[in-house]
Scaffold this motif. Structure first.
Motif: not given
Length: 86
Positions: A64-86
């Protein structure tokens, strides 16, 4: 949060591509694995970060810790390129 409408997802076997349309500020292609594909699939609907983590925990056999880290890292990168609307 939800995937920005100015991005298109293309998945083939174990590779996922995230491609911006002409309206997106980001120019380039994001290449990823099945994990990225699963996250982008979930982002087709309005979801929370916790819902994404929970869904991936059910789908993949990983700590679960690996999944949580992967999701948070991926979402951070997607946000940085404007791919996620909050």
């Amino acid at each position: 949060m939800k995937l920005n409408k100015n991005f298109i997802v293309h998945t083939e076997e174990n590779e996922t591509l995230l491609v911006p349309t002409a309206e997106a500020e980001f120019s380039g292609i994001v290449r990823g694995n099945r994990t990225l594909g699963a996250i982008l699939e979930l982002l087709q609907n309005d979801v929370t970060e916790e819902e994404v983590i929970f869904a991936l925990s059910d789908r993949f056999d990983a700590d679960d810790g690996v999944i949580e880290n992967d999701v948070r890292t991926t979402l951070e990168k997607l946000r940085s390129i404007g791919a996620v609307d909050e």
